[in-house]
Design a protein around this motif. Structure first.
Motif, PDB file in Angstrom:
ATOM      1  N   ALA A  17      -5.133 -36.760 108.467  1.00  0.00           N
ATOM      2  CA  ALA A  17      -4.726 -35.356 108.599  1.00  0.00           C
ATOM      3  C   ALA A  17      -3.304 -35.257 109.137  1.00  0.00           C
ATOM      4  N   ALA A  18      -2.961 -36.091 110.114  1.00  0.00           N
ATOM      5  CA  ALA A  18      -1.598 -36.085 110.655  1.00  0.00           C
ATOM      6  C   ALA A  18      -0.593 -36.504 109.574  1.00  0.00           C
ATOM      7  N   TRP A  19      -0.960 -37.481 108.770  1.00  0.00           N
ATOM      8  CA  TRP A  19      -0.061 -37.959 107.719  1.00  0.00           C
ATOM      9  C   TRP A  19       0.116 -36.915 106.612  1.00  0.00           C
ATOM     10  N   ILE A  20      -0.970 -36.286 106.147  1.00  0.00           N
ATOM     11  CA  ILE A  20      -0.898 -35.344 105.030  1.00  0.00           C
ATOM     12  C   ILE A  20      -0.289 -34.008 105.461  1.00  0.00           C
ATOM     13  N   GLU A  25       3.305 -28.897 105.086  1.00  0.00           N
ATOM     14  CA  GLU A  25       4.506 -28.257 105.633  1.00  0.00           C
ATOM     15  C   GLU A  25       5.602 -28.149 104.574  1.00  0.00           C
ATOM     16  N   ALA A  26       5.777 -29.199 103.790  1.00  0.00           N
ATOM     17  CA  ALA A  26       6.785 -29.170 102.727  1.00  0.00           C
ATOM     18  C   ALA A  26       6.410 -28.136 101.663  1.00  0.00           C
ATOM     19  N   THR A  30       8.339 -24.303 100.128  1.00  0.00           N
ATOM     20  CA  THR A  30       8.767 -24.073  98.747  1.00  0.00           C
ATOM     21  C   THR A  30       8.622 -22.598  98.385  1.00  0.00           C
ATOM     22  N   ASP A  31       9.093 -22.262  97.182  1.00  0.00           N
ATOM     23  CA  ASP A  31       8.898 -20.897  96.689  1.00  0.00           C
ATOM     24  C   ASP A  31       7.708 -20.818  95.727  1.00  0.00           C
ATOM     25  N   ILE A  32       6.888 -21.849  95.687  1.00  0.00           N
ATOM     26  CA  ILE A  32       5.694 -21.864  94.846  1.00  0.00           C
ATOM     27  C   ILE A  32       4.654 -20.950  95.491  1.00  0.00           C
ATOM     28  N   LEU A  65      -4.533 -27.216 108.122  1.00  0.00           N
ATOM     29  CA  LEU A  65      -3.601 -27.463 107.011  1.00  0.00           C
ATOM     30  C   LEU A  65      -3.473 -26.241 106.111  1.00  0.00           C
ATOM     31  N   ILE A  66      -4.595 -25.620 105.806  1.00  0.00           N
ATOM     32  CA  ILE A  66      -4.561 -24.409 104.986  1.00  0.00           C
ATOM     33  C   ILE A  66      -3.794 -23.308 105.711  1.00  0.00           C
ATOM     34  N   GLY A  67      -3.980 -23.226 107.020  1.00  0.00           N
ATOM     35  CA  GLY A  67      -3.275 -22.219 107.809  1.00  0.00           C
ATOM     36  C   GLY A  67      -1.765 -22.342 107.709  1.00  0.00           C
ATOM     37  N   ILE A  68      -1.264 -23.553 107.651  1.00  0.00           N
ATOM     38  CA  ILE A  68       0.187 -23.769 107.510  1.00  0.00           C
ATOM     39  C   ILE A  68       0.703 -23.082 106.252  1.00  0.00           C
TER      40      ILE A  68
END
Length: 184
Positions: A17-20, A25-26, A30-32, A65-68
């Motif tokens: 989880a820390a790695w992914i 975050e990246a 993005t603008d996707i 992760l989803i929250g980010i």
């Protein structure tokens, strides 16, 4: 293996989880506008391990992760192979915008519980297109579309997709019925 080494496997999950996280975050930067998150939570028979273990060891990471990505204003479609019915409330609670599900899942149950806020993609089984009569397929599609139209985020789709052994006539029947029934 998980059952024998829950604590150790939990540490592995924490590290993953820390790695992914850097990917999420990246993506958030993005603008996707939409992200599809895929995690094979279950087998067709259901969870691989006790559901409470998922809720302790995996789901907090997925929610974070989803929250980010959600805080960046993006839509999230969550996809999982297998029968995820046990986790419908958990998944909807992460704030996802839609859940793409296998035909083994009870899409009607999901929509009844969460369909006013969260979309659902699925409902048809490619095996039905190979084994059922045209009349049976039409009845099933009409019934499912009538039910699904009550929910703003329902999208009919063939789970397991359309493999090359689906007879062309059945695929065309599905397509034509979908075109006829899709309008809300």
């Amino acid at each position: 293996l998980i059952g024998l080494y829950e604590k150790e496997f939990g540490k592995f999950i924490d590290g993953y989880a820390a790695w992914i996280r850097q990917f999420f975050e990246a993506y958030a930067a993005t603008d996707i506008p939409v992200m599809m998150v895929h995690d094979d939570l279950c087998w067709t028979s259901g969870p691989v391990h006790h559901p409470e273990w998922y809720r302790r060891a995996i789901f907090p990471h997925i929610a974070e992760l989803i929250g980010i990505v959600k805080r960046a204003g993006k839509k999230i479609y969550f996809t999982s192979d297998g029968t995820i019915d046990e986790f419908f409330d958990d998944i909807a609670g992460w704030g996802v915008d839609a859940v793409v599900m296998e035909p083994s899942c009870n899409i009607r149950q999901f929509l009844t519980r969460h369909g006013k806020r969260c979309g659902a993609v699925g409902g048809m089984d490619c095996r039905d297109l190979m084994s059922k009569s045209d009349a049976e397929i039409e009845r099933e599609m009409r019934d499912l579309m009538a039910f699904g139209k009550q929910y703003p985020g329902f999208m009919l789709a063939v789970g397991n997709h359309l493999p090359n052994n689906v007879p062309v006539g059945k695929a065309l029947l599905y397509h034509c019925l979908y075109e006829e029934l899709a309008a809300r």
